[in-house]
Design an enzyme around this catalytic site. Sequence first.
Site, PDB file in Angstrom:
ATOM      1  CG  HIS A  96      26.764 -43.803 -18.019  1.00 19.33           C
ATOM      2  ND1 HIS A  96      27.318 -44.414 -16.925  1.00 19.33           N
ATOM      3  CD2 HIS A  96      26.464 -44.797 -18.872  1.00 19.33           C
ATOM      4  CE1 HIS A  96      27.388 -45.708 -17.111  1.00 19.33           C
ATOM      5  NE2 HIS A  96      26.864 -45.972 -18.292  1.00 19.33           N
ATOM      6  CG  ASP A 157      36.454 -49.939 -14.985  1.00 18.87           C
ATOM      7  OD1 ASP A 157      37.678 -49.954 -15.210  1.00 18.87           O
ATOM      8  OD2 ASP A 157      35.974 -50.223 -13.877  1.00 18.87           O
ATOM      9  CD  GLU A 268      39.066 -51.740 -12.362  1.00 19.53           C
ATOM     10  OE1 GLU A 268      39.014 -50.575 -12.789  1.00 19.53           O
ATOM     11  OE2 GLU A 268      38.160 -52.580 -12.545  1.00 19.53           O
TER      12      GLU A 268
END
Length: 517
Positions: A96, A157, A268
């Site tokens: 990632h 997240d 957030e």
Amino acid sequence: MLLVRSFVVLLLRCITVNMNLCFSTITSSFNTLPLDGHFNFEEVHHAARDFGNRFQSLPSAVLHPKSVSDIATTIRLVWLMGPRSELTVAARGHGHSLHGQSQAHRGVVINMESLRNTKMHVYTGRSPYVDVSGGELWINVLHESLKYGLAPKSWTDYLHLTVGGTLSNAGISGQAFRHGPQISNVHELEVVTGKGEVINCSEKQSSDLFHSVLGGLGQFGIITRARISLEPAPVMVKWIRVLYADFATFVKDQEQLISAENAFDYIEGFVIMNRTSLLNNWRSSFNPQDPVQANEFKSDGKTLFCLELAKYFNPNELDAVNQEIRNALSQLRYLPSTLFLSEVPYIEFLDRVHVSEIKLRSKGLWEVPHPWLNLLFPKSKIYDFAEEVFGNILMDTSNGPILIYPVNKFKWDNRSSVVIPEEDVFYLVAFLSSAVPTSTGTDGLQHILTQNKRILEYCETAKLGVKQYLPHYATQAEWRAHFGPRWEVFVQRKSTYDPLAILAPGQRIFQKATPFS
């Protein structure tokens, strides 16, 4: 002319022969190693790609380890080859990374997910923790710890990332204001250094290596095991979204919330540019507190700011939690008609991004270029930044989510390798863009990269004191500027734990066989 042409042909043949001999030597050397796992020299193309989908460096081999010893033995061999060998080693988790950080050109890529078969151990005593492989996915850590009614405190997240991968960066999400990043919630690590040594480290044992590796971008060692702090896990989550038309009010409310004792468990914010149908999109999973007012709300194409909140609870606490939420919301100054609420299981809330991934994959929109830009801003500069970026640079639309939320610096350990702004409160601002590969318009890769460059140039010119999160630079001079006064410490740690610069070449911080400076 004929002589020159003949010389060039001969030279190219010599280079080809040398490369083949080199590859043959590498293959034979690795094949003689006593391993529990195995090397693959043919199927290596997957290790030359990552989530960023922009950089591709083909390795010579991919190691699929079945034990930590496999990793240590491989690195030890490369170490013994000395500085004349060009071989480098990169650890690849779930792939990632954004800029080829987990790639190793003509080197060895270690498939860390091959270690996922290692059994997790959950300790349920007074200070609970879980021991996990560095190649384990956080979503699997969550599933295993929930069997004991426990869960890690701090998250990213997106949970389909490896433990070693996020701990090598920091690991930030909406819980960081309270618990700090993931690297602030680790008790102990097992690390394989650039010399092939396997070292257990913690606050009390080999503490310099422990702090070096946390947020160390893979430069000092490969994390093969981590002991992660746990807490009692809730069952349910109250998930809330509200909108603001005024940036200053939005920011002040966020800062008020992160200083409160027990208002929310997750905070957030994100920026919404020209999303006129946003509230309609939320209706499938969120309920408006006042449906009539929500129907009458018009954004008029303005830039809006969304505050996203979560409160964890167990079913027997519902009445008390509802009252706490009402009290906390009453102190905020959001647009009253835009209060939307949802109640979901804890695991569904934490794994929410995976739902979006599934949808994007089904449409062929996941494996596209992701020119993300993640920045950390001092609190005092966030207004200047917002005025220029949201008022001038990004005036029309965005090509993905734009996150913006504050965290408390005292929750971060300054002994780690992560570089953060100096102020007591700083903001994460993340431009999570996706590019359409064939587009030459505003959703194309070149346009987004140009926008990113303009943002960075403004930050530099205005001297905003910004630091990149998940940093990427092309030259060592830029890395030196990034680390600032901490550069010398970083270099010293590199010379101690990976003196030949074998590890993580994709970060482009150090070059093998080149003296540190």
